[in-house]
Motif scaffolding. Sequence first.
Motif, PDB file in Angstrom:
ATOM      1  N   THR A 107      -2.422   8.593  -7.180  1.00 41.85           N
ATOM      2  CA  THR A 107      -3.738   7.968  -7.088  1.00 41.85           C
ATOM      3  C   THR A 107      -4.804   8.970  -6.661  1.00 41.85           C
ATOM      4  OG1 THR A 107      -2.602   5.980  -6.365  1.00 41.85           O
ATOM      5  CG2 THR A 107      -4.979   6.026  -6.094  1.00 41.85           C
ATOM      6  N   LYS A 137      -5.111  -0.808   1.060  1.00 38.77           N
ATOM      7  CA  LYS A 137      -3.898  -0.490   1.822  1.00 38.77           C
ATOM      8  C   LYS A 137      -3.540  -1.625   2.764  1.00 38.77           C
ATOM      9  CE  LYS A 137      -1.953   2.867   5.054  1.00 38.77           C
ATOM     10  NZ  LYS A 137      -0.650   2.885   4.404  1.00 38.77           N
ATOM     11  N   ILE A 185       0.689  -3.382  -5.102  1.00 38.95           N
ATOM     12  CA  ILE A 185       1.586  -3.441  -3.947  1.00 38.95           C
ATOM     13  C   ILE A 185       2.796  -2.575  -4.270  1.00 38.95           C
ATOM     14  CG2 ILE A 185       3.273  -5.006  -2.884  1.00 38.95           C
ATOM     15  CD1 ILE A 185       0.584  -5.272  -1.686  1.00 38.95           C
ATOM     16  N   THR A 196      -7.454   6.321   2.505  1.00 43.42           N
ATOM     17  CA  THR A 196      -6.796   5.548   3.578  1.00 43.42           C
ATOM     18  C   THR A 196      -5.794   6.439   4.307  1.00 43.42           C
ATOM     19  OG1 THR A 196      -5.168   4.756   1.981  1.00 43.42           O
ATOM     20  CG2 THR A 196      -7.045   3.325   2.381  1.00 43.42           C
ATOM     21  N   THR A 243      -2.799   3.937  -1.682  1.00 43.98           N
ATOM     22  CA  THR A 243      -2.315   2.875  -2.550  1.00 43.98           C
ATOM     23  C   THR A 243      -1.738   3.489  -3.825  1.00 43.98           C
ATOM     24  OG1 THR A 243      -2.892   0.826  -3.690  1.00 43.98           O
ATOM     25  CG2 THR A 243      -4.524   2.579  -3.777  1.00 43.98           C
ATOM     26  N   GLN A 244      -0.909   2.705  -4.504  1.00 47.80           N
ATOM     27  CA  GLN A 244      -0.516   3.059  -5.861  1.00 47.80           C
ATOM     28  C   GLN A 244      -1.375   2.225  -6.796  1.00 47.80           C
ATOM     29  OE1 GLN A 244       3.147   4.511  -6.742  1.00 47.80           O
ATOM     30  NE2 GLN A 244       3.503   5.228  -4.681  1.00 47.80           N
ATOM     31  N   SER A 245      -1.303   2.512  -8.073  1.00 48.25           N
ATOM     32  CA  SER A 245      -2.351   1.965  -8.922  1.00 48.25           C
ATOM     33  C   SER A 245      -1.922   1.782 -10.365  1.00 48.25           C
ATOM     34  CB  SER A 245      -3.546   2.919  -8.854  1.00 48.25           C
ATOM     35  OG  SER A 245      -4.595   2.498  -9.683  1.00 48.25           O
ATOM     36  N   PRO A 303      -5.489  -1.450  -7.831  1.00 50.31           N
ATOM     37  CA  PRO A 303      -4.394  -1.007  -6.961  1.00 50.31           C
ATOM     38  C   PRO A 303      -3.247  -2.014  -6.978  1.00 50.31           C
ATOM     39  CG  PRO A 303      -6.260  -1.800  -5.668  1.00 50.31           C
ATOM     40  CD  PRO A 303      -6.627  -1.993  -7.101  1.00 50.31           C
TER      41      PRO A 303
END
Lengths: 663, 663
Positions: free
Chosen positions: B463, A75, B497, B470, B475-477, B495
């Motif tokens: 995710t 993150k 952005i 977090t 996060t995306q993945s 992961p």
Amino acid sequence: MTPFIKHSKLMLAVAVATAAFTGCKPKKAETVISGDAAQKVYVAPGKLDEVYLFASGGFSGQVAAYGIPSGRLLKVIPVFSQNPENGWGYTEETKAMLNTSHGFIPWDDAHHPQLSKTDGMDDGRWLFINGNNTPRIARINLATFKTEEILEVPNSGGNHSSPYCTENTEYVVAGTRFSVPIGNNTDVPITSYKENFRGALSFINVDQKEGNMNIAFQLLVPGVDYDLARSGKGVSHGWMFFSCYNSEQAHTLLEVNASQRDKDFIMAVNWKKAEEYVKQGKGKKMPATYYHNKYDEKTHSAKSTVEKEVLTLDTRELKDIVYFIPCPKSPHGADVSPDGENIVASGKLAAVIPVFSFKKLTDAIAKKTFDGEFDNVSVVKYEAALAGEVQKPGLGPLHTEFDDKGYAYTSMFVSSEIVKWKVDTREVVDRVPTYYSIGHLCVVGGDNKKPYGKYVIALNKITKDRYLPTGPELTQSAQLFDISGEKMNLLLDFPTIGEPHYAQACPAEVIMKNQKKIFELSKNEHPYAAKNEQETKVVRNGKRVDVWMTAIRSHLAPDNIEGIKQGDEVYFHVTNLEQDWDVPHGFAIKGAENTELLIMPGETQTIKWTPKSTGVFPFYCTDFCSALHQEMQGYARVSAANSTVALKYGVGDTAPKDQVAQK
Amino acid sequence: MTPFIKHSKLMLAVAVATAAFTGCKPKKAETVISGDAAQKVYVAPGKLDEVYLFASGGFSGQVAAYGIPSGRLLKVIPVFSQNPENGWGYTEETKAMLNTSHGFIPWDDAHHPQLSKTDGMDDGRWLFINGNNTPRIARINLATFKTEEILEVPNSGGNHSSPYCTENTEYVVAGTRFSVPIGNNTDVPITSYKENFRGALSFINVDQKEGNMNIAFQLLVPGVDYDLARSGKGVSHGWMFFSCYNSEQAHTLLEVNASQRDKDFIMAVNWKKAEEYVKQGKGKKMPATYYHNKYDEKTHSAKSTVEKEVLTLDTRELKDIVYFIPCPKSPHGADVSPDGENIVASGKLAAVIPVFSFKKLTDAIAKKTFDGEFDNVSVVKYEAALAGEVQKPGLGPLHTEFDDKGYAYTSMFVSSEIVKWKVDTREVVDRVPTYYSIGHLCVVGGDNKKPYGKYVIALNKITKDRYLPTGPELTQSAQLFDISGEKMNLLLDFPTIGEPHYAQACPAEVIMKNQKKIFELSKNEHPYAAKNEQETKVVRNGKRVDVWMTAIRSHLAPDNIEGIKQGDEVYFHVTNLEQDWDVPHGFAIKGAENTELLIMPGETQTIKWTPKSTGVFPFYCTDFCSALHQEMQGYARVSAANSTVALKYGVGDTAPKDQVAQK
């Protein structure tokens, strides 16, 4: 015009020194990777990493959390810089976090993440980080991974030797890098540096329950550059150690002029003594304007307050708070061993690493074994405080962290390597090249009373050919080494967001024990929260139009709005009604002058929209939330300022319906 | 107030269908990772990845490049969103890139990266990407990894079915997602959707030498939602295929109202025919205001121009340009097989995947095998165009890409899996779960005439528990699968952005062959470039102060500036004199209302600074460049507006010296 730069002597010295150390210089062909490295860094799908690494983004102004040993980015936590991805610094709720006495500032340079400590150990409550450029300290809540507080630091320029926690997070300490004119008249010639420029070291009190910060006092100190710092612990509890360069007090061309003296200083600060003086009323209140911004989890909103004064202690007058220890040359890191006894000082142009003994230091102070004063501060004799020197460590020693087995790890910028040495004997036992130009390094829990060890992470400054090329601008990078055995073993190169300036790492369980997964909708105290679809509405008040909107899979309510006029200021307050983990919704409308909203379950966030033309403007959910996410859309109609189209809104077959309130 | 939402029927249907497919639903315990997965994804330190993956950041508004198989993030390329890390959208040179007809917009929602093509193959020249929210198309130069052009798209709302290249990048095609009122009067009731709302498909010409884009023509098409598109190739060269949903033409609560019909449409567009009409002068110029922003590599600066009209072809009148093919239900992906013969259409609520034959389609059109019209567009009979259906593929088919061995890979959102099937027989041969909720997928070169194959990357929407937690925002993945064998094998979770909405991948050599490492200083045509230290200066012109500054290891010139007044607007134009790869310098000054500069070798960038108070303000290099980086600092003195302090500047022992020019 005469040539500006006359620094051939220095460059020659560095070149000679570099040549002398070429034995340490990494050559790419030498890289040896052990056969089990792949297995050691592989975290199989469905498994979790064992360690969190919190790295500053350097000039990105943010903090990033990585999983170790995989090196995967978990993150980016927005702190000092705007983050279009989730609206940080753009939404009505978060803008105030970036207010300063210089106005709204969308960026800073974040350097040194610091985990909060209890009894000298990472406790998983908060992470502090400094903003260098416009001096600020931020606090991130590790239950939510959100920045909750940003406190400006007055009398400071380049807030670099920051933020370092004392043993129980009694204080977060922030030291200025650049000395600046302080006091009533700050408009002085730059050439009057020696007379008018001073340093300030801020001791920031941390409320132990909520984490709220307040500047307890500032120490006014000699005008040099304060670079890095570490807290004492154990035997040295109550002390703080700062590295200082530019004791030449140069104000121009520092690469030459601040590299003249053989020794600069480590400053030892007895903050317990400072506390006594504060109790005795010896502090002086100085006018100083600085912002204090707090994010409230209940209202999901930030507010700024402006502080007007700061309590100062002048070390010219109160002379037994601070002491200088001579240190070769241009010291950068000042690091304290787990037991608190050894202070490791790394002069970035020095050929040895001096290790000072806290016991010898305090003995020398008691016996006044001084070598005169520098700018009214007593200078302890080098040999009197010295435990010993690490000999031939490499070139360009910068930073030291410690493991659980009595070893220290020092980064060498110029010879691009990590050097492992035994703390009690100062004997170098291993060295390993880094690619390229290591700055800070990080051992897991490496500044704790009991480090965890196992890994050291090199935080490198140059990448060049380590990754697939991406034009002139390349990623920055870290490297992971296994330090569980006698020899350090390189396992992995992993890229980072921004410059991985410094990082701290701790075992996953320290952070995982305290995780928040959603915000409870029932506890949402945002003044414009619609907690169910029945509470949604659109209200006009002059040119201001407030939209109480909700988002839930897979629709926004209202999703048809008419009667907005050109010249209106429209505020979309969107509440995410979901109460499951990892079901954010997004919100965007065509032509919005800000960013999107990214709204976590139970949260309300607001975007302002000033439509620039008439027409019908689509809006939609920007975070793919469900099979019918693509249907999660709506329209807002904007009419001319003098139009008679009435305010209407709604969702469903009967939409639009008439508004329920209009002031 | 009555309840807004009445969609229990739909939700029930989805629930029943989901239950029927639970055999396909991934269960975490089932994940089997083959023993050599670690070795297959491990890129040892010093080695390079074999494939570039270009993924949009979705709601981050940027593009990110990753290395495959390691999954490592190589670079975030700023496109539509401000990027504090390198000043994109903040510096004087880059601000104009974010201008639109709605004003300066610091954000967008970037969805579909598209590599430029020559003869249907990735050619490594450019990467195109769409901005959804405020419709725009951007072009990234893959020699520099910089965004060089952003073109606004008028008559559009939610620029989703974009940007798709034709076989030789003759056009980049951009289709509206939301239909909107087009023409003279756009201020119409939302309820008049069926009468007043239309779609627009833009064909953007691409200059083959420089890449410059211009809208050649827009097709005005029926008012539905245009979702995704692909170009014909080989046998279907000259055609484009769009998926269309909301043929119900609903304007509210689309999750229910746009899911009523059994079939929506694929729109087949004969753009060669459209070109003929343009040549015949049958296009109509329509007034339309849209911005065209270009970044010039020579001046290192962007400029905006405003376009005032667009050429349109109305498909109501020119009826043999577009045709509808019925497609079950709510089609999302429309993908074309490597030979151009098969058009795979994925209805996200459909139980089968229809595959249309280009030959049968054109035969049907020639024979007018139509099923009437929809909104003046001929509807080809489903069976007449159908090659066949993929039976029981899974639930929620979305997108299809192709490998080098005759197989297709379709993502299944609801059943969260990838399904592999044989293109010629439409037989399902393998299926593998994804974690969780896959959207797009990407085969290396998967939209090329000759795909490279080897890997498929799943671009997931959820995710949850796949990484260390977090807080509420995760996060995306993406996930990497080996498809070199008969069975697909999961190798890695990595992961991303932002949301990895869609991605394209190509072998490293396609991109590496054309990399720029520095900008040549001698070719720098920036009007404020100082190409050596002798050219540095500070010039006042009324309240405007321009600083011609240079940066080289390890100093800035000038580094002492006096005579700035409160109320001045100071522009620091900083030229990086380095000519080595990976030696950027940064620049920041305390209290600056923008961000930092991050200046590549040979480049000039400018930051504006409006000091808010008097005093001495430190500035410094923000990118750790050398052993004496920490010494790379300077001071600017700001005096009161009525002060008599003269303008002076300099660097080195003689600084400050008098200014050389003052207007």
